[in-house]
Design a protein around this motif. Structure first.
Motif, short mmCIF file in Angstrom:
data_model
loop_
_atom_site.label_atom_id
_atom_site.label_comp_id
_atom_site.label_asym_id
_atom_site.label_seq_id
_atom_site.Cartn_x
_atom_site.Cartn_y
_atom_site.Cartn_z
N GLN A 188 52.19 -89.17 -81.83
CA GLN A 188 51.63 -87.88 -81.38
C GLN A 188 50.82 -87.98 -80.24
O GLN A 188 49.72 -88.66 -80.46
CB GLN A 188 51.46 -86.82 -82.14
CG GLN A 188 52.62 -86.61 -83.03
CD GLN A 188 52.85 -85.42 -83.95
OE1 GLN A 188 51.69 -84.64 -84.04
NE2 GLN A 188 53.63 -84.98 -84.92
N VAL A 189 51.05 -87.36 -79.07
CA VAL A 189 49.99 -87.50 -77.97
C VAL A 189 49.83 -85.94 -77.37
O VAL A 189 50.67 -85.24 -77.19
CB VAL A 189 50.54 -88.10 -76.70
CG1 VAL A 189 49.54 -88.24 -75.57
CG2 VAL A 189 50.86 -89.71 -77.14
N LYS A 190 48.49 -85.47 -77.48
CA LYS A 190 48.37 -84.20 -76.82
C LYS A 190 48.33 -84.34 -75.28
O LYS A 190 48.63 -84.95 -74.61
CB LYS A 190 46.88 -83.87 -77.12
CG LYS A 190 46.82 -83.77 -78.68
CD LYS A 190 45.26 -82.98 -78.70
CE LYS A 190 45.12 -82.86 -80.21
NZ LYS A 190 43.93 -82.37 -80.92
N VAL A 191 49.01 -83.16 -74.90
CA VAL A 191 49.33 -82.87 -73.41
C VAL A 191 48.16 -83.37 -72.65
O VAL A 191 48.54 -83.98 -71.56
CB VAL A 191 49.61 -81.35 -73.15
CG1 VAL A 191 49.65 -80.85 -71.82
CG2 VAL A 191 50.67 -80.56 -73.91
N GLN A 192 47.08 -82.95 -72.54
CA GLN A 192 45.92 -83.57 -71.96
C GLN A 192 45.63 -85.12 -71.82
O GLN A 192 45.74 -85.67 -70.69
CB GLN A 192 44.73 -83.26 -72.38
CG GLN A 192 43.22 -83.44 -71.43
CD GLN A 192 43.44 -82.82 -70.07
OE1 GLN A 192 43.96 -81.86 -69.87
NE2 GLN A 192 43.32 -83.74 -68.98
N GLU A 193 46.17 -85.99 -72.89
CA GLU A 193 46.19 -87.17 -72.75
C GLU A 193 47.41 -87.56 -72.14
O GLU A 193 47.09 -88.80 -71.58
CB GLU A 193 46.17 -87.67 -74.35
CG GLU A 193 46.06 -89.22 -74.44
CD GLU A 193 46.28 -89.98 -75.90
OE1 GLU A 193 46.63 -90.97 -75.91
OE2 GLU A 193 46.21 -89.17 -76.70
N ALA A 194 48.37 -87.01 -72.18
CA ALA A 194 49.62 -87.35 -71.68
C ALA A 194 49.46 -87.15 -70.03
O ALA A 194 50.11 -88.08 -69.53
CB ALA A 194 51.01 -86.47 -72.11
N LYS A 195 48.81 -86.22 -69.78
CA LYS A 195 48.74 -85.98 -68.27
C LYS A 195 47.70 -87.00 -67.75
O LYS A 195 47.89 -87.70 -66.48
CB LYS A 195 48.02 -84.69 -68.04
CG LYS A 195 48.87 -83.64 -68.02
CD LYS A 195 48.34 -82.10 -68.23
CE LYS A 195 47.32 -82.03 -67.16
NZ LYS A 195 46.82 -80.40 -67.26
N HIS A 243 47.07 -90.04 -69.02
CA HIS A 243 47.63 -91.65 -69.11
C HIS A 243 49.04 -91.60 -69.08
O HIS A 243 49.78 -92.36 -69.84
CB HIS A 243 47.11 -91.98 -70.61
CG HIS A 243 45.79 -92.13 -70.74
ND1 HIS A 243 44.95 -93.02 -70.19
CD2 HIS A 243 45.03 -91.13 -71.62
CE1 HIS A 243 43.56 -92.57 -70.50
NE2 HIS A 243 43.80 -91.57 -71.42
N LEU A 244 49.93 -91.10 -68.29
CA LEU A 244 51.24 -90.69 -68.15
C LEU A 244 51.62 -92.07 -67.73
O LEU A 244 52.69 -92.57 -68.53
CB LEU A 244 51.78 -90.00 -67.07
CG LEU A 244 53.35 -89.63 -66.66
CD1 LEU A 244 53.97 -89.47 -68.22
CD2 LEU A 244 53.38 -88.66 -65.74
N SER A 245 51.22 -92.82 -67.08
CA SER A 245 51.86 -94.28 -66.56
C SER A 245 51.87 -95.24 -67.69
O SER A 245 52.64 -96.11 -67.93
CB SER A 245 51.04 -94.90 -65.18
OG SER A 245 51.30 -94.23 -64.26
N ALA A 246 50.82 -95.32 -68.42
CA ALA A 246 50.48 -96.09 -69.51
C ALA A 246 51.59 -95.70 -70.82
O ALA A 246 52.19 -96.43 -71.40
CB ALA A 246 49.17 -96.23 -70.15
N LEU A 247 51.89 -94.31 -70.92
CA LEU A 247 52.62 -93.86 -71.82
C LEU A 247 54.23 -94.03 -71.55
O LEU A 247 54.90 -94.65 -72.17
CB LEU A 247 52.61 -92.29 -72.06
CG LEU A 247 51.21 -92.02 -72.66
CD1 LEU A 247 51.12 -90.37 -72.56
CD2 LEU A 247 50.95 -92.55 -73.94
N LEU A 248 54.36 -94.08 -70.19
CA LEU A 248 55.93 -94.70 -69.77
C LEU A 248 56.14 -95.81 -70.04
O LEU A 248 57.16 -96.42 -70.20
CB LEU A 248 55.98 -94.07 -68.25
CG LEU A 248 56.01 -92.60 -68.00
CD1 LEU A 248 56.20 -92.14 -66.63
CD2 LEU A 248 57.33 -91.98 -68.61
N SER A 249 54.93 -96.82 -69.86
CA SER A 249 55.10 -98.29 -69.93
C SER A 249 55.60 -98.55 -71.61
O SER A 249 56.41 -99.34 -71.68
CB SER A 249 53.86 -98.89 -69.72
OG SER A 249 53.55 -98.93 -68.34
#
Length: 75
Positions: free
Chosen positions: A4-11, A13-19
């Motif tokens: 689970q990732v909070k919205v702020q972290e997703a915003k 680190h989006l590129s890393a999460l997509l990887s």
């Protein structure tokens, strides 16, 4: 367990999460403790075919309707 990732972290680190997702990971994006979205890889080659059973339409399916049946649909 799905990470689970909070919205702020997703915003941030989006590129890393997509990887991670490209490598097969599945992530849940939360607003506080509430899950709001799921990030999953796209399956380019789904294992199953669409539809319920194999079926070929007969050529007559595309024939024009008889005038009385066509009139019934136009009412």
């Amino acid at each position: 367990m799905v990470r689970q990732v909070k919205v702020q972290e997703a915003k941030t680190h989006l590129s890393a999460l997509l990887s991670e997702v490209e490598k097969g990971a599945e992530l849940i994006i939360t607003r506080g403790k509430t899950p709001v979205a799921r990030l999953t890889p796209i399956d380019e080659n789904p294992a199953r075919e669409w539809g319920f059973v194999p079926y070929d339409l007969p050529a007559s399916f595309f024939d024009a309707l008889p005038a009385d049946e066509l009139a019934a649909w136009q009412q």
